[in-house]
Design an enzyme around this catalytic site. Sequence first.
Site, PDB file in Angstrom:
ATOM      1  N   THR A  57       0.858  -1.187   0.000  1.00  0.00           N
ATOM      2  CA  THR A  57       0.000   0.000   0.000  1.00  0.00           C
ATOM      3  C   THR A  57       0.893   1.235   0.000  1.00  0.00           C
ATOM      4  O   THR A  57       1.752   1.384   0.873  1.00  0.00           O
ATOM      5  CB  THR A  57      -0.873  -0.004   1.271  1.00  0.00           C
ATOM      6  N   CYS A 115      -3.975  -0.696   8.071  1.00  0.00           N
ATOM      7  CA  CYS A 115      -4.995  -0.112   7.193  1.00  0.00           C
ATOM      8  C   CYS A 115      -5.680   1.110   7.806  1.00  0.00           C
ATOM      9  O   CYS A 115      -5.822   2.128   7.134  1.00  0.00           O
ATOM     10  CB  CYS A 115      -6.051  -1.160   6.875  1.00  0.00           C
ATOM     11  N   LYS A 125      -7.324   2.122  -3.212  1.00  0.00           N
ATOM     12  CA  LYS A 125      -6.969   1.311  -2.037  1.00  0.00           C
ATOM     13  C   LYS A 125      -6.966   2.183  -0.772  1.00  0.00           C
ATOM     14  O   LYS A 125      -7.513   1.816   0.270  1.00  0.00           O
ATOM     15  CB  LYS A 125      -5.582   0.683  -2.254  1.00  0.00           C
TER      16      LYS A 125
HETATM   17  N1  NAD Z   1      -1.334  -7.203   6.697  1.00  0.00           N
HETATM   18  C1  NAD Z   1      -2.456  -6.816   6.143  1.00  0.00           C
HETATM   19  O1  NAD Z   1      -3.527  -7.172   6.593  1.00  0.00           O
HETATM   20  C2  NAD Z   1      -2.464  -5.978   4.878  1.00  0.00           C
HETATM   21  C3  NAD Z   1      -3.671  -5.832   4.166  1.00  0.00           C
HETATM   22  C4  NAD Z   1      -3.659  -5.087   2.992  1.00  0.00           C
HETATM   23  C5  NAD Z   1      -2.490  -4.483   2.574  1.00  0.00           C
HETATM   24  N2  NAD Z   1      -1.331  -4.618   3.287  1.00  0.00           N
HETATM   25  C6  NAD Z   1      -0.116  -3.959   2.792  1.00  0.00           C
HETATM   26  O2  NAD Z   1       0.760  -4.941   2.277  1.00  0.00           O
HETATM   27  C7  NAD Z   1       2.128  -4.553   2.499  1.00  0.00           C
HETATM   28  C8  NAD Z   1       2.835  -5.659   3.264  1.00  0.00           C
HETATM   29  O3  NAD Z   1       2.209  -5.785   4.515  1.00  0.00           O
HETATM   30  P1  NAD Z   1       2.521  -6.988   5.509  1.00  0.00           P
HETATM   31  O4  NAD Z   1       1.465  -6.930   6.538  1.00  0.00           O
HETATM   32  O5  NAD Z   1       2.725  -8.250   4.763  1.00  0.00           O
HETATM   33  O6  NAD Z   1       3.934  -6.492   6.122  1.00  0.00           O
HETATM   34  P2  NAD Z   1       4.930  -7.339   7.030  1.00  0.00           P
HETATM   35  O7  NAD Z   1       5.673  -6.360   7.851  1.00  0.00           O
HETATM   36  O8  NAD Z   1       4.181  -8.454   7.696  1.00  0.00           O
HETATM   37  O9  NAD Z   1       5.924  -8.007   5.985  1.00  0.00           O
HETATM   38  C9  NAD Z   1       6.825  -7.299   5.215  1.00  0.00           C
HETATM   39  C10 NAD Z   1       8.041  -8.172   5.000  1.00  0.00           C
HETATM   40  O10 NAD Z   1       8.910  -7.541   4.073  1.00  0.00           O
HETATM   41  C11 NAD Z   1      10.241  -7.821   4.469  1.00  0.00           C
HETATM   42  N3  NAD Z   1      11.166  -6.899   3.786  1.00  0.00           N
HETATM   43  C12 NAD Z   1      11.408  -5.588   4.023  1.00  0.00           C
HETATM   44  N4  NAD Z   1      12.298  -5.095   3.136  1.00  0.00           N
HETATM   45  C13 NAD Z   1      12.617  -6.113   2.306  1.00  0.00           C
HETATM   46  C14 NAD Z   1      13.478  -6.243   1.174  1.00  0.00           C
HETATM   47  N5  NAD Z   1      14.183  -5.221   0.711  1.00  0.00           N
HETATM   48  N6  NAD Z   1      13.577  -7.430   0.573  1.00  0.00           N
HETATM   49  C15 NAD Z   1      12.868  -8.494   1.040  1.00  0.00           C
HETATM   50  N7  NAD Z   1      12.044  -8.435   2.089  1.00  0.00           N
HETATM   51  C16 NAD Z   1      11.911  -7.261   2.719  1.00  0.00           C
HETATM   52  C17 NAD Z   1      10.208  -7.721   5.977  1.00  0.00           C
HETATM   53  O11 NAD Z   1      11.304  -8.358   6.578  1.00  0.00           O
HETATM   54  C18 NAD Z   1       8.872  -8.406   6.271  1.00  0.00           C
HETATM   55  O12 NAD Z   1       9.013  -9.783   6.487  1.00  0.00           O
HETATM   56  C19 NAD Z   1       2.063  -3.233   3.280  1.00  0.00           C
HETATM   57  O13 NAD Z   1       2.208  -2.161   2.382  1.00  0.00           O
HETATM   58  C20 NAD Z   1       0.677  -3.247   3.880  1.00  0.00           C
HETATM   59  O14 NAD Z   1       0.179  -1.959   4.085  1.00  0.00           O
HETATM   60  C21 NAD Z   1      -1.295  -5.362   4.423  1.00  0.00           C
END
Ligand code: NAD
Length: 413
Positions: free
Chosen positions: A113, A252, A198
């Site tokens: 996002t 979110c 979004k």
């Molecule tokens: N969790 C939710 O419910 C949800 C819902 C909709 C949208 N989103 C969006 O999705 C995206 C991801 O969210 P999430 O909840 O999975 O985050 P998260 O923090 O659970 O996971 C992100 C992962 O990315 C890894 N990371 C960071 N930099 C990196 C790199 N350079 N190379 C490889 N890995 C790297 C981190 O170590 C971590 O494991 C965010 O933008 C979030 O806003 C999340």
Amino acid sequence: MKICIIGLGYIGIPTATMFASKGYEVIGVDIRENVVKAINSKHLPIEEKGLSELFSNHPFKASLTPEIADVFIICVGTPTDENRKVDLTAVISASRDIAPYIKRNDLVILESTVPPGTTNDIVLPILEKENLKAGVDFNLVHSPERVIPGNMLQELLSNDRIMGGITREGAVRAKELYSSFVKGQIYVTDAKTAETAKLMENTFRTVNIALANEVAMISETLGINAWEVIELANKHPRVNIHSPGPGVGGHCIPVDPWFIVEKAPEESQLIRMSLEKNHSMPAFTVNRIFNILGGEKGFKICLLGATYKANTDDIRESPTFDIVRLLEKENQVTLYDPHVNEYSEKDLYDCCESCDLLVLLVDHQQFKDIDYLKLHKIMKKPQLFDTKNFINRKSVTELGFSYHLLGDGSLKD
Ligand SMILES: NC(=O)c1ccc[n+]([C@@H]2O[C@H](COP(=O)([O-])OP(=O)(O)OC[C@H]3O[C@@H](n4cnc5c(N)ncnc54)[C@H](O)[C@@H]3O)[C@@H](O)[C@H]2O)c1
């Protein structure tokens, strides 16, 4: 076809597993060594309904570095910094990490996002090279994720999705790819519209929750019950006010709307005020706690629920920790959560031993099954503050508890 998924968190792992289950060769990449190790030894670092079963039938390989692939999907986190501005460090570093591996005809999809304009203005220039132009030699698309923790697999399958391409051809290609598992509709648009759509989905919920929190505050002043007010107002066929609570967490609701405020601060006053209203709820809750206790120090308080949402293990941005910080300065605070290892080592009844107040912060199903009679016997004062309208008021008051409800001004503290 090989898919390389960057970022193995709450979004990356279920997405990778879903593609693996559809027969794609999937490589997952994360910078956290423990996550990569856990996945390669078949232990998932997150809890999600049905996920470990799907993963054990369709595992994927994890690595610390990207590999050559046909599709790259970026699912890294996008937090805000202390000034509430988006921190795109992870998106930028993930884009830099995959840039050397991108070749002609590849498809790159940003799922994180992000503020409007990020795909075009930030990601695209990192990926392009002299002889490898986005929209010509490879495709670049923003495909926002809208799943809800706790029901991710089901929502990955059934939710409608948006594919926002920097070209229409790219968006259509991404639509074909996701059609391998998405049963909902998939809509095609441009990247900036997808990014903004979004954010507006989350913003709608932020504003609605802020309204519910305001109803709670108003009702306490007016001496009426906000939950009844909302329930009755929602009988109107076109009204759907959300529920109040002790604060909001996750990404979110408390974080994403700031991405809009950042891009159009003058035009987004309502959104800013809603974010601030929700952010003020932990302090409001603590004030209520002090009113119930009749003082601000020297009490033993047991809090139920560390997560920001019921029946999940996700504690990110959880308002519980703001409440703990405010209370523990001058009180003894215990925290119990059956979903979070760190807060379930101690037995619930040990946490409540001789405490002055029990505060329900999260409506985990397990809290319905608490033996309140036993609690009544071991607490110093059998007082209960329900911030979610979750506990059966009649049955606990019959046991002798003094019951208090957030947003209910008809009950005297
Ligand atoms: N969790 C939710 O419910 C949800 C819902 C909709 C949208 N989103 C969006 O999705 C995206 C991801 O969210 P999430 O909840 O999975 O985050 P998260 O923090 O659970 O996971 C992100 C992962 O990315 C890894 N990371 C960071 N930099 C990196 C790199 N350079 N190379 C490889 N890995 C790297 C981190 O170590 C971590 O494991 C965010 O933008 C979030 O806003 C999340």
